[in-house]
Design an enzyme around this catalytic site. Structure first.
Site, PDB file in Angstrom:
ATOM      1  N   ASN A 181       8.164 108.484  53.382  1.00 52.57           N
ATOM      2  CA  ASN A 181       6.842 108.267  52.520  1.00 52.57           C
ATOM      3  C   ASN A 181       5.871 108.270  53.256  1.00 52.57           C
ATOM      4  O   ASN A 181       4.630 108.199  52.710  1.00 52.57           O
ATOM      5  CB  ASN A 181       7.139 106.755  51.843  1.00 52.57           C
ATOM      6  CG  ASN A 181       8.355 106.696  50.790  1.00 52.57           C
ATOM      7  OD1 ASN A 181       8.673 107.689  50.491  1.00 52.57           O
ATOM      8  ND2 ASN A 181       8.790 105.535  51.141  1.00 52.57           N
TER       9      ASN A 181
ATOM     10  N   ARG B 188      17.853  86.557  50.736  1.00 58.58           N
ATOM     11  CA  ARG B 188      16.713  86.886  51.338  1.00 58.58           C
ATOM     12  C   ARG B 188      16.484  86.465  52.906  1.00 58.58           C
ATOM     13  O   ARG B 188      17.559  85.443  53.302  1.00 58.58           O
ATOM     14  CB  ARG B 188      15.796  85.895  50.612  1.00 58.58           C
ATOM     15  CG  ARG B 188      15.370  86.320  49.197  1.00 58.58           C
ATOM     16  CD  ARG B 188      14.617  87.260  48.943  1.00 58.58           C
ATOM     17  NE  ARG B 188      14.264  87.613  47.478  1.00 58.58           N
ATOM     18  CZ  ARG B 188      13.289  88.493  47.039  1.00 58.58           C
ATOM     19  NH1 ARG B 188      12.134  88.729  47.799  1.00 58.58           N
ATOM     20  NH2 ARG B 188      13.257  88.998  46.084  1.00 58.58           N
TER      21      ARG B 188
ATOM     22  N   HIS C  31       0.021  90.913  43.732  1.00 59.43           N
ATOM     23  CA  HIS C  31       1.355  91.143  43.959  1.00 59.43           C
ATOM     24  C   HIS C  31       1.635  92.516  44.862  1.00 59.43           C
ATOM     25  O   HIS C  31       2.035  93.444  44.376  1.00 59.43           O
ATOM     26  CB  HIS C  31       2.412  91.331  43.071  1.00 59.43           C
ATOM     27  CG  HIS C  31       3.876  91.036  43.184  1.00 59.43           C
ATOM     28  ND1 HIS C  31       4.769  91.492  42.424  1.00 59.43           N
ATOM     29  CD2 HIS C  31       4.418  90.483  44.310  1.00 59.43           C
ATOM     30  CE1 HIS C  31       6.075  91.323  42.985  1.00 59.43           C
ATOM     31  NE2 HIS C  31       5.632  90.620  44.339  1.00 59.43           N
TER      32      HIS C  31
ATOM     33  N   GLY D  78      11.252  81.319  45.140  1.00 54.33           N
ATOM     34  CA  GLY D  78      10.220  81.744  44.129  1.00 54.33           C
ATOM     35  C   GLY D  78       9.933  80.533  43.494  1.00 54.33           C
ATOM     36  O   GLY D  78       8.685  80.514  43.043  1.00 54.33           O
TER      37      GLY D  78
ATOM     38  N   ARG E  72      14.301  83.551  40.816  1.00 55.26           N
ATOM     39  CA  ARG E  72      13.215  82.910  39.701  1.00 55.26           C
ATOM     40  C   ARG E  72      13.508  82.806  38.425  1.00 55.26           C
ATOM     41  O   ARG E  72      14.515  83.433  38.094  1.00 55.26           O
ATOM     42  CB  ARG E  72      11.942  84.015  39.793  1.00 55.26           C
ATOM     43  CG  ARG E  72      11.218  83.773  41.110  1.00 55.26           C
ATOM     44  CD  ARG E  72       9.749  84.508  41.161  1.00 55.26           C
ATOM     45  NE  ARG E  72      10.202  86.016  41.229  1.00 55.26           N
ATOM     46  CZ  ARG E  72      10.102  86.877  40.109  1.00 55.26           C
ATOM     47  NH1 ARG E  72       9.744  86.336  39.222  1.00 55.26           N
ATOM     48  NH2 ARG E  72      10.261  88.076  40.261  1.00 55.26           N
TER      49      ARG E  72
ATOM     50  N   ASP F 123       3.881  91.418  50.409  1.00 54.03           N
ATOM     51  CA  ASP F 123       4.086  90.587  49.045  1.00 54.03           C
ATOM     52  C   ASP F 123       2.937  90.528  48.360  1.00 54.03           C
ATOM     53  O   ASP F 123       2.674  90.788  47.272  1.00 54.03           O
ATOM     54  CB  ASP F 123       5.049  89.490  49.361  1.00 54.03           C
ATOM     55  CG  ASP F 123       5.680  89.399  47.902  1.00 54.03           C
ATOM     56  OD1 ASP F 123       6.314  90.323  47.428  1.00 54.03           O
ATOM     57  OD2 ASP F 123       5.777  88.062  47.600  1.00 54.03           O
TER      58      ASP F 123
ATOM     59  N   LYS G  27       4.426  82.659  45.057  1.00 55.81           N
ATOM     60  CA  LYS G  27       4.092  83.060  43.665  1.00 55.81           C
ATOM     61  C   LYS G  27       3.249  82.047  42.878  1.00 55.81           C
ATOM     62  O   LYS G  27       2.331  82.479  41.931  1.00 55.81           O
ATOM     63  CB  LYS G  27       5.510  83.478  42.790  1.00 55.81           C
ATOM     64  CG  LYS G  27       6.390  84.361  43.726  1.00 55.81           C
ATOM     65  CD  LYS G  27       5.946  85.614  43.983  1.00 55.81           C
ATOM     66  CE  LYS G  27       6.999  86.618  44.501  1.00 55.81           C
ATOM     67  NZ  LYS G  27       6.331  87.775  44.922  1.00 55.81           N
TER      68      LYS G  27
ATOM     69  N   SER H 166       8.980  93.689  42.061  1.00 57.97           N
ATOM     70  CA  SER H 166      10.088  92.891  42.781  1.00 57.97           C
ATOM     71  C   SER H 166      11.298  93.948  43.205  1.00 57.97           C
ATOM     72  O   SER H 166      11.593  94.618  41.937  1.00 57.97           O
ATOM     73  CB  SER H 166      10.539  91.720  42.400  1.00 57.97           C
ATOM     74  OG  SER H 166       9.497  90.734  42.198  1.00 57.97           O
ATOM     75  N   ALA H 167      11.548  94.037  44.225  1.00 60.09           N
ATOM     76  CA  ALA H 167      12.742  94.918  44.813  1.00 60.09           C
ATOM     77  C   ALA H 167      12.400  96.490  44.368  1.00 60.09           C
ATOM     78  O   ALA H 167      13.320  97.062  44.336  1.00 60.09           O
ATOM     79  CB  ALA H 167      14.016  94.388  44.056  1.00 60.09           C
ATOM     80  N   CYS H 168      11.157  97.048  44.595  1.00 61.31           N
ATOM     81  CA  CYS H 168      10.964  98.477  44.467  1.00 61.31           C
ATOM     82  C   CYS H 168      10.257  98.806  45.645  1.00 61.31           C
ATOM     83  O   CYS H 168       9.801  99.888  45.747  1.00 61.31           O
ATOM     84  CB  CYS H 168      10.026  98.406  43.280  1.00 61.31           C
ATOM     85  SG  CYS H 168      10.741  98.274  41.858  1.00 61.31           S
ATOM     86  N   GLY H 169      10.399  97.795  46.855  1.00 62.33           N
ATOM     87  CA  GLY H 169       9.989  98.793  47.974  1.00 62.33           C
ATOM     88  C   GLY H 169       8.685  98.388  48.876  1.00 62.33           C
ATOM     89  O   GLY H 169       8.326  98.803  49.573  1.00 62.33           O
TER      90      GLY H 169
ATOM     91  N   TYR I 228      15.250  77.254  44.782  1.00 59.66           N
ATOM     92  CA  TYR I 228      15.013  78.824  45.233  1.00 59.66           C
ATOM     93  C   TYR I 228      13.685  79.091  45.636  1.00 59.66           C
ATOM     94  O   TYR I 228      12.795  78.772  44.888  1.00 59.66           O
ATOM     95  CB  TYR I 228      15.606  79.829  44.072  1.00 59.66           C
ATOM     96  CG  TYR I 228      15.461  81.115  44.284  1.00 59.66           C
ATOM     97  CD1 TYR I 228      16.294  81.838  45.280  1.00 59.66           C
ATOM     98  CD2 TYR I 228      14.213  81.664  43.954  1.00 59.66           C
ATOM     99  CE1 TYR I 228      15.836  83.182  45.576  1.00 59.66           C
ATOM    100  CE2 TYR I 228      13.919  83.129  44.122  1.00 59.66           C
ATOM    101  CZ  TYR I 228      14.732  83.764  45.219  1.00 59.66           C
ATOM    102  OH  TYR I 228      14.411  85.135  45.733  1.00 59.66           O
TER     103      TYR I 228
HETATM  104  P1  GTP Z   1       9.833  91.669  46.609  1.00 52.90           P
HETATM  105  O1  GTP Z   1       9.998  91.171  47.981  1.00 52.90           O
HETATM  106  O2  GTP Z   1      11.020  91.030  45.658  1.00 52.90           O
HETATM  107  O3  GTP Z   1       8.426  91.604  45.777  1.00 52.90           O
HETATM  108  O4  GTP Z   1      10.289  93.246  46.226  1.00 52.90           O
HETATM  109  P2  GTP Z   1       9.666  94.417  47.619  1.00 52.90           P
HETATM  110  O5  GTP Z   1       8.916  95.044  46.640  1.00 52.90           O
HETATM  111  O6  GTP Z   1       9.449  93.976  48.841  1.00 52.90           O
HETATM  112  O7  GTP Z   1      10.988  95.226  47.490  1.00 52.90           O
HETATM  113  P3  GTP Z   1      11.972  95.595  49.011  1.00 52.90           P
HETATM  114  O8  GTP Z   1      11.149  96.457  49.902  1.00 52.90           O
HETATM  115  O9  GTP Z   1      12.781  94.668  49.313  1.00 52.90           O
HETATM  116  O10 GTP Z   1      12.742  96.874  47.997  1.00 52.90           O
HETATM  117  C1  GTP Z   1      14.096  96.923  48.405  1.00 52.90           C
HETATM  118  C2  GTP Z   1      14.802  98.157  47.592  1.00 52.90           C
HETATM  119  O11 GTP Z   1      13.969  99.355  47.456  1.00 52.90           O
HETATM  120  C3  GTP Z   1      16.010  98.272  48.177  1.00 52.90           C
HETATM  121  O12 GTP Z   1      17.122  98.597  47.139  1.00 52.90           O
HETATM  122  C4  GTP Z   1      15.613  99.686  48.931  1.00 52.90           C
HETATM  123  O13 GTP Z   1      16.711 100.231  49.220  1.00 52.90           O
HETATM  124  C5  GTP Z   1      14.776 100.346  47.895  1.00 52.90           C
HETATM  125  N1  GTP Z   1      13.752 101.393  48.623  1.00 52.90           N
HETATM  126  C6  GTP Z   1      12.720 100.860  49.288  1.00 52.90           C
HETATM  127  N2  GTP Z   1      12.035 102.109  49.502  1.00 52.90           N
HETATM  128  C7  GTP Z   1      12.704 103.111  49.103  1.00 52.90           C
HETATM  129  C8  GTP Z   1      12.332 104.527  49.145  1.00 52.90           C
HETATM  130  O14 GTP Z   1      11.363 104.959  49.718  1.00 52.90           O
HETATM  131  N3  GTP Z   1      13.301 105.245  48.376  1.00 52.90           N
HETATM  132  C9  GTP Z   1      14.357 104.614  47.785  1.00 52.90           C
HETATM  133  N4  GTP Z   1      15.203 105.308  47.124  1.00 52.90           N
HETATM  134  N5  GTP Z   1      14.596 103.475  47.835  1.00 52.90           N
HETATM  135  C10 GTP Z   1      13.882 102.743  48.428  1.00 52.90           C
HETATM  136 MN    MN Z   2       9.274  91.945  49.770  1.00 52.28          MN
HETATM  137 MN    MN Z   3       7.396  89.802  45.659  1.00 47.88          MN
END
Ligand code: GTP
Ligand code: MN
Ligand code: MN
Length: 624
Positions: free
Chosen positions: A535, A407, A267, A240, A89, A315, A247, A290-293, A238
């Protein structure tokens, strides 16, 4: 009373129709499409009907052109490689256009650049459209995609029509949303749809050979007009930026509509959790940047026996209070557009069971046997790959085989733990809302807000280490309130007020709000919590709080925190409870002053007084 409008007229056909029937379009759709055709001047129009035979033909066409590469190792899976300049994005080129600037962004302090969205004056956007769009689809087919966000015709669902000159977008939209004639029937009845226009911004002259991934990074612009429910995207293919249902519609236009109409567009993932000995399944939603799990948590594979997790969405959530005052959520999407790197049988076995059928991969590496690979998929990398740039790759080539923001785009129906109510048009009842980000320091594994208002403050104060999902580089802790910072469709201060007002209106029935942090690190730099499937232990504690158990929490200055025995850590080995749950006073007083500055510089007088009071109260609790 709704009066059925007559359909489009044959005499008005604006260009060659390569698929579908112009006359079948409702008049208000036809007049908008006609205007866009006159602007963009495509060679032909393909009206997407959503049938399997259409999908097969479009994919054949893309394979022939080399735009998607079949992956014979799996069933009906394909790989795309984007232009290396078009991989994420582009927040700096994303705009919301309203007559008044204050509707879109809060006032910033003098000399400070705003980070909560970009405003563009309507006249300026008109000007930009006039610069970029005339003739932009020359030599290409325009695809018209009628799509529904949410179950088709559902009371919480909304329709859109995307016009695009990218067939890749058309294919991806039919995975990520519900598309085709049944949606058009809905549009015909309601007369309402969000107008989405997308172009890769690379017209072709007669006889000119196309490139694999046409795009126009210099001219990229993703613009939204919330007042007229319009999205205008130029120059990027891309996801997004180009799959406009996601989004752009479900979050930016969605949040603006939600405020007007008294609901939320967020989100957030939505998941179900059931203990085998309990009758009821409980649902939670969670906002992580984003990318936080989110995708990981939504597909959690519980390590504790006796728990059953189901996925509603990974998402985006649309939430609305029902007549009983319960907050209910739908997943407006129809698929998963998830981050590939890091996805493995260990980290997310459910995702691994979801993505090897009818899936479109973008910017991952390809194996010699026609499969895919990315960093973290297996411990050892294959001896040879074709990397995301299309070049030979070996483990010692010293670069990443897959792009960090590569992705998978897979249909929701593939998910083995998809919740049985995931398409309930009324949504599922939400018992808890979670906020979380990557916080290496100071923020405990889980805490519960003191009340709704304090919970809204937690969301407003959300921060996380930056990731690869957007163009930011490096490992800075950045503000991402409600994990919505890149997606607010209107002024963030007004957004907070909306959350506070809705909570006050439904104070007796609002869900509990929690803050979680899977990413706290020890002084040696190691994660203090194993995360992923483990978790479920945190979710279990959260569910017991929702059941009304009082004695499993103690009050700390930042909220309620689990008592030492109340969180099941059996079989986990050494967990440094003290470090995992500490709330260091120095850290939090720094946090308070940083937040004070952030709100002052970024939100100014748009900040609701309640949030300011929560910040003062937090500081007071630490100084008590
Ligand atoms: P978007 O789709 O971009 O909105 O992101 P998302 O929130 O869906 O992120 P996603 O689940 O793809 O997160 C991916 C990242 O988070 C990877 O690097 C994983 O290894 C890390 N991750 C997810 N859950 C955990 C967890 O419980 N512990 C740790 N240490 N890392 C985690
Ligand atoms: Mn995701
Ligand atoms: Mn997202």
């Amino acid at each position: 009373i709704f009066r059925q409008s007559s359909g489009a007229k044959t005499g008005e056909i604006p260009c060659r129709i390569s698929h579908g029937s112009w006359e079948s379009l409702p008049a208000q759709v036809a007049s908008w499409v006609k205007a866009q055709i006159e602007l963009c001047q495509p060679d032909s129009l393909h009206i997407i009907d959503g049938s399997i035979s259409e999908e097969i033909r479009l994919k054949e066409q893309l394979v022939k052109a080399g735009v998607i590469i079949p992956l014979p190792k799996y069933e009906n899976c394909f790989l795309t490689r984007t232009d290396p300049k078009d991989v994420a994005r582009v927040e700096s080129k994303t705009f919301i256009s309203t007559p008044e600037k204050i509707e879109t962004v809060p006032p910033t302090a003098e000399g400070i650049n705003g980070t909560l969205g970009n405003w563009m004056a309507p006249e300026e956007l008109d000007e930009k459209v006039k610069q970029k769009f005339p003739g932009c689809m020359r030599g290409r087919t325009m695809y018209m995609i009628p799509f529904s966000m949410g179950p088709v015709g559902g009371p919480l669902s909304k329709n859109g029509i995307e016009l695009t000159d990218s067939c890749y977008v058309a294919i991806s939209m039919s995975i990520m949303t519900r598309v085709g004639s049944r949606v058009m029937d809905c549009v015909r009845k309601s007369g309402e749809f969000v107008k989405c226009l997308h172009s890769v911004g690379k017209p072709l002259t007669p006889g000119q050979k196309d490139v694999m991934w046409p795009c126009n990074p210099e001219e990229t612009m993703i613009a939204h007009r919330p007042h007229s429910s319009e999205i205008i995207s130029f120059g990027s293919g891309y996801g997004g930026n180009s799959l406009l249902g996601k989004k752009c519609f479900a979050l930016r236009i969605g949040s603006a509509l939600a405020r007007q109409q008294g609901w939320f567009a967020e989100h957030m993932l939505v998941m179900g959790l059931k203990k085998h000995d309990s009758e009821e399944r409980r649902y939670v939603c969670a906002a992580f940047p984003s990318a936080c799990g989110k995708t990981n948590l939504a597909m959690l594979n519980p390590t504790l026996p006796g728990y059953d997790v189901t996925c509603v969405g990974d998402d985006i959530a649309w939430l609305r209070f029902d007549n009983e005052g319960s907050l209910r959520a739908i997943n407006p999407e129809n698929g998963f557009f998830g981050v590939a790197p890091g996805t493995s049988d260990d980290s997310n076995p459910i995702a691994m069971q979801t993505i090897f059928k009818n899936t479109l991969f973008t910017n991952v590496a390809m194996t010699d046997d026609g499969g895919v690979w990315w960093e973290g998929m297996t411990e050892e990398a294959p001896a040879h790959l074709i990397d995301w740039l299309g070049q030979d790759w070996t483990p010692d080539s010293g670069k990443k085989a897959a792009h960090p923001n590569s992705r998978f785009c897979a249909p929701a129906e593939n998910c083995p733990i998809l919740d049985e109510n995931w398409e309930d048009p009324q949504g599922v009842k939400i018992d808890a809302i979670l906020f979380g980000g990557r916080r290496p320091e100071g923020v405990p594994l889980v805490s519960e807000s003191l009340n709704w208002q304090h919970g809204v403050f937690m969301g407003a104060a959300l921060k996380s280490e930056a990731t690869a999902a957007a163009e930011h580089k490096g490992k800075m802790v950045m503000h991402d309130p409600f994990s919505m910072r890149p997606f607010f469709g209107y002024n963030f201060g007004h957004y907070l007020k909306h959350w506070l007002d809705m909570g006050a209106k439904h104070s007796a029935t609002v869900p509990r709000i929690f803050m979680v942090n899977w990413f706290r690190k020890s002084s040696a730099g190691k994660f203090l919590w194993p995360g992923f499937g483990e978790n479920v232990r945190v979710l279990d504690w959260i569910m017991r709080r929702c059941d009304g158990y009082e004695d499993i929490a103690t009050k700390s200055p930042i909220g309620y925190i689990p008592t030492e025995e109340s969180l099941n850590t059996e079989g986990l080995g050494n967990i440094d409870w003290a470090q995992l749950f500490s709330t260091p006073r120095d850290f939090w007083l720094d946090e308070v002053s940083e937040l004070r500055q952030y709100f002052k510089q970024q939100v100014g007088y748009s900040l609701p007084q309640e949030i300011q009071s929560e910040l003062d109260a937090l500081e007071k609790r630490f100084n008590a």
